[in-house]
Design a protein around this motif. Sequence first.
Motif, PDB file in Angstrom:
ATOM      1  N   GLY A 122      41.049  40.273  38.131  1.00  0.00           N
ATOM      2  CA  GLY A 122      42.422  40.215  38.614  1.00  0.00           C
ATOM      3  C   GLY A 122      43.441  40.478  37.529  1.00  0.00           C
ATOM      4  N   MET A 123      43.194  39.954  36.321  1.00  0.00           N
ATOM      5  CA  MET A 123      44.135  40.131  35.228  1.00  0.00           C
ATOM      6  C   MET A 123      44.015  41.499  34.562  1.00  0.00           C
ATOM      7  N   LEU A 124      42.871  42.167  34.727  1.00  0.00           N
ATOM      8  CA  LEU A 124      42.686  43.484  34.109  1.00  0.00           C
ATOM      9  C   LEU A 124      43.299  44.606  34.935  1.00  0.00           C
ATOM     10  N   LYS A 125      43.503  44.359  36.229  1.00  0.00           N
ATOM     11  CA  LYS A 125      44.027  45.410  37.099  1.00  0.00           C
ATOM     12  C   LYS A 125      45.385  45.945  36.657  1.00  0.00           C
ATOM     13  N   PRO A 126      46.308  45.084  36.178  1.00  0.00           N
ATOM     14  CA  PRO A 126      47.621  45.633  35.777  1.00  0.00           C
ATOM     15  C   PRO A 126      47.602  46.397  34.461  1.00  0.00           C
ATOM     16  N   LEU A 127      46.496  46.331  33.705  1.00  0.00           N
ATOM     17  CA  LEU A 127      46.481  46.927  32.371  1.00  0.00           C
ATOM     18  C   LEU A 127      46.771  48.434  32.345  1.00  0.00           C
ATOM     19  N   PRO A 128      46.266  49.229  33.314  1.00  0.00           N
ATOM     20  CA  PRO A 128      46.597  50.667  33.267  1.00  0.00           C
ATOM     21  C   PRO A 128      48.088  50.958  33.269  1.00  0.00           C
ATOM     22  N   VAL A 177      56.634  41.943  27.169  1.00  0.00           N
ATOM     23  CA  VAL A 177      55.519  42.143  28.089  1.00  0.00           C
ATOM     24  C   VAL A 177      54.463  41.049  27.924  1.00  0.00           C
ATOM     25  N   THR A 178      54.182  40.673  26.683  1.00  0.00           N
ATOM     26  CA  THR A 178      53.207  39.606  26.437  1.00  0.00           C
ATOM     27  C   THR A 178      53.683  38.289  27.031  1.00  0.00           C
ATOM     28  N   ARG A 179      54.962  37.993  26.824  1.00  0.00           N
ATOM     29  CA  ARG A 179      55.517  36.749  27.363  1.00  0.00           C
ATOM     30  C   ARG A 179      55.494  36.761  28.877  1.00  0.00           C
ATOM     31  N   ALA A 180      55.856  37.904  29.468  1.00  0.00           N
ATOM     32  CA  ALA A 180      55.850  38.010  30.929  1.00  0.00           C
ATOM     33  C   ALA A 180      54.437  37.826  31.475  1.00  0.00           C
ATOM     34  N   PHE A 181      53.447  38.405  30.801  1.00  0.00           N
ATOM     35  CA  PHE A 181      52.060  38.283  31.241  1.00  0.00           C
ATOM     36  C   PHE A 181      51.611  36.823  31.236  1.00  0.00           C
ATOM     37  N   ILE A 182      51.925  36.119  30.151  1.00  0.00           N
ATOM     38  CA  ILE A 182      51.528  34.712  30.045  1.00  0.00           C
ATOM     39  C   ILE A 182      52.247  33.867  31.086  1.00  0.00           C
ATOM     40  N   GLN A 183      53.575  34.088  31.205  1.00  0.00           N
ATOM     41  CA  GLN A 183      54.360  33.303  32.164  1.00  0.00           C
ATOM     42  C   GLN A 183      53.869  33.499  33.595  1.00  0.00           C
ATOM     43  N   LEU A 184      53.669  34.759  33.976  1.00  0.00           N
ATOM     44  CA  LEU A 184      53.250  35.042  35.343  1.00  0.00           C
ATOM     45  C   LEU A 184      51.846  34.523  35.618  1.00  0.00           C
ATOM     46  N   SER A 185      50.983  34.547  34.611  1.00  0.00           N
ATOM     47  CA  SER A 185      49.629  34.018  34.789  1.00  0.00           C
ATOM     48  C   SER A 185      49.664  32.520  35.039  1.00  0.00           C
ATOM     49  N   MET A 193      35.358  32.984  36.983  1.00  0.00           N
ATOM     50  CA  MET A 193      35.822  33.724  35.817  1.00  0.00           C
ATOM     51  C   MET A 193      35.806  35.226  36.090  1.00  0.00           C
ATOM     52  N   LYS A 194      34.878  35.658  36.920  1.00  0.00           N
ATOM     53  CA  LYS A 194      34.816  37.084  37.247  1.00  0.00           C
ATOM     54  C   LYS A 194      36.061  37.508  37.999  1.00  0.00           C
ATOM     55  N   GLU A 195      36.471  36.701  39.005  1.00  0.00           N
ATOM     56  CA  GLU A 195      37.670  37.016  39.779  1.00  0.00           C
ATOM     57  C   GLU A 195      38.900  36.978  38.882  1.00  0.00           C
ATOM     58  N   LEU A 196      38.946  36.003  37.985  1.00  0.00           N
ATOM     59  CA  LEU A 196      40.091  35.869  37.086  1.00  0.00           C
ATOM     60  C   LEU A 196      40.193  37.080  36.154  1.00  0.00           C
ATOM     61  N   THR A 197      39.063  37.458  35.572  1.00  0.00           N
ATOM     62  CA  THR A 197      39.054  38.576  34.632  1.00  0.00           C
ATOM     63  C   THR A 197      39.438  39.882  35.314  1.00  0.00           C
ATOM     64  N   VAL A 227      52.292  30.798  36.111  1.00  0.00           N
ATOM     65  CA  VAL A 227      52.981  30.570  37.378  1.00  0.00           C
ATOM     66  C   VAL A 227      52.055  30.816  38.560  1.00  0.00           C
ATOM     67  N   ALA A 228      51.166  31.793  38.431  1.00  0.00           N
ATOM     68  CA  ALA A 228      50.237  32.086  39.521  1.00  0.00           C
ATOM     69  C   ALA A 228      49.386  30.877  39.849  1.00  0.00           C
ATOM     70  N   PHE A 229      48.873  30.192  38.810  1.00  0.00           N
ATOM     71  CA  PHE A 229      48.056  29.007  39.047  1.00  0.00           C
ATOM     72  C   PHE A 229      48.886  27.860  39.621  1.00  0.00           C
ATOM     73  N   LEU A 230      50.102  27.687  39.093  1.00  0.00           N
ATOM     74  CA  LEU A 230      50.954  26.613  39.596  1.00  0.00           C
ATOM     75  C   LEU A 230      51.350  26.859  41.053  1.00  0.00           C
ATOM     76  N   LEU A 231      51.708  28.116  41.373  1.00  0.00           N
ATOM     77  CA  LEU A 231      52.073  28.432  42.752  1.00  0.00           C
ATOM     78  C   LEU A 231      50.888  28.262  43.693  1.00  0.00           C
ATOM     79  N   ASP A 232      49.713  28.667  43.228  1.00  0.00           N
ATOM     80  CA  ASP A 232      48.523  28.494  44.057  1.00  0.00           C
ATOM     81  C   ASP A 232      48.297  27.020  44.375  1.00  0.00           C
ATOM     82  N   PHE A 233      48.537  26.158  43.378  1.00  0.00           N
ATOM     83  CA  PHE A 233      48.382  24.716  43.597  1.00  0.00           C
ATOM     84  C   PHE A 233      49.444  24.183  44.554  1.00  0.00           C
TER      85      PHE A 233
END
Length: 273
Positions: free
Chosen positions: A21-27, A54-62, A15-19, A64-70
């Motif tokens: 990783g997802m916070l880095k684009p916020l700036p 932007v919200t939709r893109a964030f959710i979609q890419l998140s 959860m630390k890596e996930l949090t 997709v990231a898990f699906l692509l990793d799999f």
Amino acid sequence: MVMERLLADFTIISMKELTVGMLKPLPALIILAAAAVISYVQKLGLQKDMIYSVTRAFIQLSVVAFLLDFILRQKSVAWILLAFIFMVILAGHTAGTRAKHVPYGAFVAGVSIFVGTSITMVILICVRAFPFTPHYIIPIMGMMVGSSMTITGVTLKRLRDDLRLQKDMVETALALGATPRQATLTQLKRALTVALSPALDNAKVVGLISLPGAMTGLIMGGASPFEAIRLQIMVMNMNLGAATFSSILSTYLVCSFLFTSTYQIKEKVIRVE
């Protein structure tokens, strides 16, 4: 079984890596927030669309990231084909939505995109332009399908618009014995020219005005500029090739759906929006 494997892969990421990783684009949202404030102050009404997009893109890419990793962890060709089919179906639907007054637009676009990208992919694999692995195949497929979707959608929309505006000219040619393809040849050429012009113009000035995504990503990742340029040339050529194949094929397929059996333009095509 698949869900169990996905959940197992998900638990590997802490959860630390996930949090983090997802916070880095916020700036980067600061600029968007400023644009939204300007839109609100100027009463442009764009701020809601900005936030939604932007919200939709964030959710979609998140997701997709898990699906692509799999998928990238798998060694089965079936997963590559499944990803490709999913991309094509979604791209066909999106392009068909753009050309909503074209009968069976989503079907025409989907088949055209599938054939165009498949031909390009087979050629690239046969000449061994890149290794046949998910890490190469899936990103490349995504770029080709995306380019083909955009250009095919514009082609079908422009063709329909020209047919509606030049209905009398086309019907006169049909009355004189021309086939639907012959009667709409001028409109077909114009639609292809309009759709492909942005991609061709971009190819003329690539590297001079802007550095494309693939090239920029490699340079930012520490790759040599020469290596980045080599990959970018290949990406640019395959995207343009796939899009050209797809858009041209769509003009052949759509002709049979634009006209009735008596060679008349269908009412849906010329209906005023």
